[in-house]
Design a protein around this motif. Structure first.
Motif, PDB file in Angstrom:
ATOM      1  N   PRO A 112     -74.359 -43.036  22.652  1.00 20.75           N
ATOM      2  CA  PRO A 112     -73.775 -43.031  21.415  1.00 20.75           C
ATOM      3  C   PRO A 112     -73.010 -41.723  20.990  1.00 20.75           C
ATOM      4  O   PRO A 112     -72.603 -41.551  19.894  1.00 20.75           O
ATOM      5  N   TYR A 113     -73.426 -40.885  22.162  1.00 19.50           N
ATOM      6  CA  TYR A 113     -73.126 -39.474  21.525  1.00 19.50           C
ATOM      7  C   TYR A 113     -71.798 -38.962  22.242  1.00 19.50           C
ATOM      8  O   TYR A 113     -71.196 -37.930  22.219  1.00 19.50           O
ATOM      9  N   ARG A 143     -65.921 -40.109  17.401  1.00 20.92           N
ATOM     10  CA  ARG A 143     -66.931 -41.126  17.672  1.00 20.92           C
ATOM     11  C   ARG A 143     -66.782 -41.878  16.263  1.00 20.92           C
ATOM     12  O   ARG A 143     -67.182 -41.378  15.202  1.00 20.92           O
ATOM     13  N   LEU A 181     -68.537 -45.362  12.208  1.00 14.49           N
ATOM     14  CA  LEU A 181     -69.904 -45.337  12.060  1.00 14.49           C
ATOM     15  C   LEU A 181     -70.228 -45.493  10.534  1.00 14.49           C
ATOM     16  O   LEU A 181     -69.443 -45.436   9.832  1.00 14.49           O
ATOM     17  N   CYS A 212     -76.098 -36.682  14.045  1.00 14.49           N
ATOM     18  CA  CYS A 212     -76.143 -37.648  15.101  1.00 14.49           C
ATOM     19  C   CYS A 212     -75.254 -38.648  14.698  1.00 14.49           C
ATOM     20  O   CYS A 212     -74.497 -39.489  15.401  1.00 14.49           O
ATOM     21  N   ILE A 238     -76.086 -41.460  13.688  1.00 14.07           N
ATOM     22  CA  ILE A 238     -76.751 -42.935  14.204  1.00 14.07           C
ATOM     23  C   ILE A 238     -78.070 -43.031  13.615  1.00 14.07           C
ATOM     24  O   ILE A 238     -78.760 -43.699  14.260  1.00 14.07           O
ATOM     25  N   LYS A 244     -76.119 -44.120   8.586  1.00 15.07           N
ATOM     26  CA  LYS A 244     -75.966 -45.299   9.138  1.00 15.07           C
ATOM     27  C   LYS A 244     -76.162 -46.510   8.203  1.00 15.07           C
ATOM     28  O   LYS A 244     -75.435 -47.705   8.270  1.00 15.07           O
TER      29      LYS A 244
END
Lengths: 338, 278
Positions: free
Chosen positions: B7-8, B99, B102, B244, B246, B261
């Motif tokens: 996920p990174y 990314r 999210l 992060c 997440i 999140k």
């Protein structure tokens, strides 16, 4: 599972027999005992004192490369542990083994974290029963036990000249097989002695706190002026978080090294003002009062809501190592009595 | 390194267009380099993404183009810290890590048939823009749309071309304000929460969605309560320092919720159940 006896003077032979594993054990380093990879069993310090650092770092290192970037800006994962030997961490205390149980849901629940999980899955924990707990231990107040095998693959109990070795899991069985040449069978007397020690250990825990109802007290009194008093001595040094077996907060930082760049994750601490500081300068937790409160909230309210258990194993490190004598157990008692 | 999805690991994208919004805000239109991934990219209005520059770092921004317009993903960036300063140095054609998506999103399904009140301040219009454009692209599904938007000075207003467009539309009630008198400015003057009280929109069958600096949000929530909006009629989207994205690194929690999140979108009903640590 099976029980064995390991003569103390054959411990080095036992460790040497684990050729198919990388062995981590407490070693003496700049005046501290820390868990490190050992190449010679003699490096291991097994006259165990509770180490200032938990073995958390073997699976969740203080600093770890997440990604490497090449000149074309492509991001790649570093070479992982695939193909490497499994790891054995030797000399883990039952509280620290439970610490991994606290970390597991954080790293595997919603977004499985491959860095943590891969090391976790290939690591065995060989633990030592705490027959002589330390003055600030309070594991029995947060669901632990100084002789508990929970989270361990093998549990050793010190019988004086020998270790009583209990195999807890099938992973542990494999290790026992590799070291079988130096293991023997315990006598029924030794078995009784071991059970006696296990039964006595919890009674030797001197500090206790009934955590029942603390979560709702923390929530109810979130804006109480008392938090300021509880945090009065705190200097935001972060030692409580760095030595905690269940703290998992991290920062992500990029570093440039000779034309290449790495993305690292590094332990962070909720005690630091920068932890929550917005780029705008706004900070939702500007003082140590909000920060200490958040840490207690996280451990004794948030963790219970999310995972059903307090995010604390009662190892007592945050109390023993705090330079200002901020005492978690005493603080919990104050909150409890509100 | 393993069979688990990492996920990174960012996708690589190209900045196809950069728009100067204000002296310190730029918008970046980004297309993922992998055409298959771009084609299959889906998200909901209000979700965020992490933009990253390798060797500099990563920061969180809302995707402020709507899912109804998928030629590119747009992010608006206010120059404030290290990563945002480096982003401002980018040129069209440069590569960037993404990314996304999210976090959660605006509960737009529950807003259908209702009057919609947007209240934004400064860069806080970015997440509202996603939902405004999303609603305008499906205009018939929603009732009256009112947008109250303010910034420190006229130069600090984002998306100036769109503001003009929305002002000209007969199906949008657009109210602009700046904090202080400014040469050539003939519209409202005053802080957003005060202008909101002057305009005094009815709470009847209305949902209010607000985003702006924490201090603006605080007084806007008070103003909405004075206007008799109920807590479940008020939606906000929050900003926190994030890493992060997440829910693991810890820092963006409010009580038991991680803004990255479980948010960034919360109703006031939800926020009232959490500690007041905005």
């Amino acid at each position: 599972m099976e029980h064995f006896l390991l003569e103390k003077n054959r411990l080095n032979e036992f460790l040497s027999a684990l050729r198919n594993y990388e062995v981590f054990a407490p070693v003496r380093k700049v005046g501290l005992t820390v868990f490190e990879l050992i190449t010679n069993p003699k490096e291991a310090m097994l006259d165990l004192k509770n180490q200032p650092q938990s073995p958390k770092r073997v699976i969740f290192p203080q600093s770890e490369i997440l990604l490497v970037f090449d000149k074309n800006n492509a991001a790649k994962e570093p070479k992982g542990r695939v193909g490497q030997k499994p790891q054995v961490v030797f000399g883990v205390r039952p509280c620290d083994a439970r610490g991994f149980h606290m970390l597991d849901p954080v790293f595997e629940r919603e977004y499985p974290d491959p860095y943590y999980l891969q090391k976790r899955q290939s690591t065995l924990l060989v633990g030592f029963h705490c027959s002589e707990p330390y003055p600030n231990c309070f594991c029995t107040s947060v669901g632990g036990n100084p002789s508990s095998p929970e989270g361990l693959d093998i549990l050793l109990t010190d019988l004086g000249e020998q270790y009583f070795l209990e195999v807890i899991t099938s992973k542990g069985e494999q290790v026992a097989k590799e070291g079988a040449a130096v293991l023997s069978s315990p006598t029924s007397q030794q078995q009784t002695e071991k059970e006696k020690l296990s039964g006595m250990a919890p009674q030797k825990i001197r500090r206790t706190i009934d955590t029942e109802g603390i979560a709702s007290k923390i929530e109810k009194h979130f804006d109480h002026s008392l938090w300021r008093e509880l945090s009065g001595k705190c200097i935001s040094c972060g030692i409580c978080t760095y030595t905690c077996p269940t703290c998992h907060c991290f920062d992500i930082q990029d570093e440039r090294v000779r034309g290449r760049a790495n993305r690292l994750r590094i332990w962070d601490s909720c005690m630091f003002p920068e932890y929550t500081l917005h780029a705008s300068g706004h900070n939702p937790r500007p003082t140590r009062t909000e920060r200490l409160k958040n840490r207690m909230y996280h451990k004794f309210k948030q963790n219970i809501d999310l995972y059903g258990v307090p995010g604390c194993v009662g190892c007592g490190r945050c109390i023993t190592l705090c330079p200002e004598n901020v005492d978690l157990v005493a603080n919990l008692k104050v909150i409890k009595n509100l | 390194m393993s069979s688990i999805h990492n996920p990174y690991l960012p996708e690589i994208g190209t900045v196809i267009k950069i728009i100067d919004e204000t002296p310190n805000i730029k918008s970046f239109q980004v297309v993922l380099n992998n055409p298959e991934k771009m084609k299959n990219f889906t998200f909901e209005p209000g979700q965020v993404g992490q933009l990253s520059l390798f060797g500099v770092g990563e920061s969180t921004f809302v995707i402020n183009s709507p899912p109804t317009r998928m030629d590119y993903l747009q992010f608006s960036v206010m120059k404030a810290g290290e990563v945002t300063s480096a982003l401002h140095e980018l040129a069209e054609g440069d590569q960037i890590g993404v990314r996304a998506p999210l976090g959660n999103w605006f509960p737009y399904a529950q807003m259908k048939g209702k009057q919609i009140l947007f209240i934004g301040g400064g860069i806080g219009l970015a997440p509202l823009r996603t939902l405004i454009l999303f609603m305008l692209d499906q205009r018939a599904d929603y009732g009256d749309i009112t947008i109250i938007y303010g910034a420190r000075t006229p130069n600090d207003l984002c998306y100036k071309d769109e503001l003009k467009e929305w002002e000209e539309r007969s199906d949008v009630n657009m109210i602009l304000t700046v904090d202080n008198e400014f040469p050539g400015w003939d519209k409202r003057v005053g802080l957003v929460p005060n202008v909101l009280k002057e305009v005094a929109p009815s709470p009847e069958n209305t949902v209010a969605i607000t985003c702006g600096p924490p201090i603006m949000i605080k007084f806007t929530l008070q103003a909405l309560s004075e206007l008799k909006f109920k807590d479940d009629q008020i939606i906000t989207t929050l900003e926190k320092r994030m890493k992060c994205g997440i829910g693991i690194c810890g820092r963006c929690n409010i009580g038991t919720m991680y803004v990255c999140k479980d948010g960034p979108v919360f109703s006031l009903t939800q926020l009232n159940e959490l500690p007041a640590e905005l």
